[in-house]
Scaffold this motif. Structure first.
Motif, short mmCIF file in Angstrom:
data_model
loop_
_atom_site.label_atom_id
_atom_site.label_comp_id
_atom_site.label_asym_id
_atom_site.label_seq_id
_atom_site.Cartn_x
_atom_site.Cartn_y
_atom_site.Cartn_z
N GLN A 1 15.45 -97.62 28.63
CA GLN A 1 15.11 -96.21 28.61
C GLN A 1 13.62 -96.09 28.31
OE1 GLN A 1 17.90 -94.99 25.63
NE2 GLN A 1 19.30 -94.21 27.17
N LYS A 2 12.92 -95.17 29.00
CA LYS A 2 11.48 -95.12 28.89
C LYS A 2 10.90 -93.79 28.43
CE LYS A 2 10.44 -99.25 30.32
NZ LYS A 2 9.72 -100.20 29.53
N GLU A 3 11.39 -92.68 28.94
CA GLU A 3 10.79 -91.38 28.66
C GLU A 3 11.85 -90.43 28.14
OE1 GLU A 3 8.78 -89.76 32.01
OE2 GLU A 3 7.16 -91.21 31.87
N ILE A 4 11.39 -89.28 27.64
CA ILE A 4 12.31 -88.25 27.18
C ILE A 4 12.23 -87.10 28.18
CG2 ILE A 4 12.81 -86.59 25.36
CD1 ILE A 4 11.72 -88.63 23.37
N CYS A 5 13.38 -86.67 28.66
CA CYS A 5 13.41 -85.56 29.62
C CYS A 5 13.40 -84.23 28.88
CB CYS A 5 14.63 -85.67 30.52
SG CYS A 5 16.20 -85.37 29.68
N MET A 6 13.48 -83.14 29.64
CA MET A 6 13.42 -81.81 29.05
C MET A 6 14.67 -81.46 28.25
SD MET A 6 11.52 -79.89 32.19
CE MET A 6 12.62 -80.61 33.39
N CYS A 7 15.77 -82.20 28.47
CA CYS A 7 16.99 -81.99 27.68
C CYS A 7 16.83 -82.58 26.28
CB CYS A 7 18.19 -82.68 28.33
SG CYS A 7 18.71 -82.00 29.89
N GLY A 8 15.81 -83.43 26.14
CA GLY A 8 15.63 -84.13 24.87
C GLY A 8 16.31 -85.48 24.85
N ASP A 9 16.93 -85.84 25.98
CA ASP A 9 17.58 -87.14 26.09
C ASP A 9 16.58 -88.16 26.62
OD1 ASP A 9 20.03 -86.12 25.28
OD2 ASP A 9 20.63 -85.64 27.33
N LEU A 10 16.88 -89.42 26.39
CA LEU A 10 16.04 -90.47 26.96
C LEU A 10 16.35 -90.60 28.44
CD1 LEU A 10 16.34 -93.14 24.16
CD2 LEU A 10 14.33 -91.80 24.72
N ASP A 11 15.29 -90.71 29.26
CA ASP A 11 15.45 -90.91 30.69
C ASP A 11 15.63 -92.38 30.99
OD1 ASP A 11 15.14 -88.28 31.24
OD2 ASP A 11 13.08 -88.44 31.88
N PHE A 12 16.24 -92.63 32.11
CA PHE A 12 16.42 -93.99 32.56
C PHE A 12 15.52 -94.24 33.76
CE2 PHE A 12 20.31 -93.25 30.29
CZ PHE A 12 20.56 -94.47 29.69
N ILE A 13 15.07 -95.47 33.90
CA ILE A 13 14.39 -95.84 35.13
C ILE A 13 15.50 -96.14 36.14
CG2 ILE A 13 12.99 -97.56 36.29
CD1 ILE A 13 11.43 -97.92 33.74
N ARG A 14 15.38 -95.52 37.29
CA ARG A 14 16.36 -95.70 38.35
C ARG A 14 15.64 -96.27 39.57
NH1 ARG A 14 20.72 -91.97 37.03
NH2 ARG A 14 20.08 -90.75 35.23
N ILE A 15 16.40 -96.81 40.49
CA ILE A 15 15.84 -97.36 41.72
C ILE A 15 16.39 -96.57 42.89
CG2 ILE A 15 15.62 -99.39 43.18
CD1 ILE A 15 16.09 -101.08 40.68
#
Length: 106
Positions: free
Chosen positions: A13-27
């Motif tokens: 997990q790298k970033e935090i989205c606007m929901c406040g959750d951690l974002d995932f790197i996807r392909i």
């Protein structure tokens, strides 16, 4: 973009989205962007209950990325506030209608 159907998810997990959750790197698996990495909301698109946050990993400098994130976060919060105001407005209309009915009966 259908993130849930067109991508795999990294465990990191790298970033935090606007929901406040951690974002995932996807392909990406789309023909237009094969194997291109992107950040996406952990919950997915808005239709799946997420905020729809999306950003290509290779886009932008860190400063621009932070500014974009801050602006998107402010927009998301404003949309939340607007929803709350709409709810309060509907409650006020219902109260007004009830009082009107009470006045007619009196």
């Amino acid at each position: 973009m259908s993130q849930n159907l067109s991508s795999n998810t990294y465990a990191t997990q790298k970033e935090i989205c606007m929901c406040g959750d951690l974002d995932f790197i996807r392909i990406s698996k789309t023909p237009q962007n094969p194997k291109r990495e992107f950040y996406g909301c952990a919950k997915g698109n808005k239709e799946y209950g997420g905020c729809g946050y999306f950003r290509w990993v290779d886009d932008d400098t860190p400063v621009i990325r932070e500014e974009k994130f801050n602006l998107l976060h402010m927009l998301y919060k404003a949309e939340e506030s607007l929803g709350e105001v709409r709810s309060l407005f509907l409650e006020a209309e219902a109260s007004r209608d009830w009082f009107k009915d009470q006045m007619k009966e009196a």
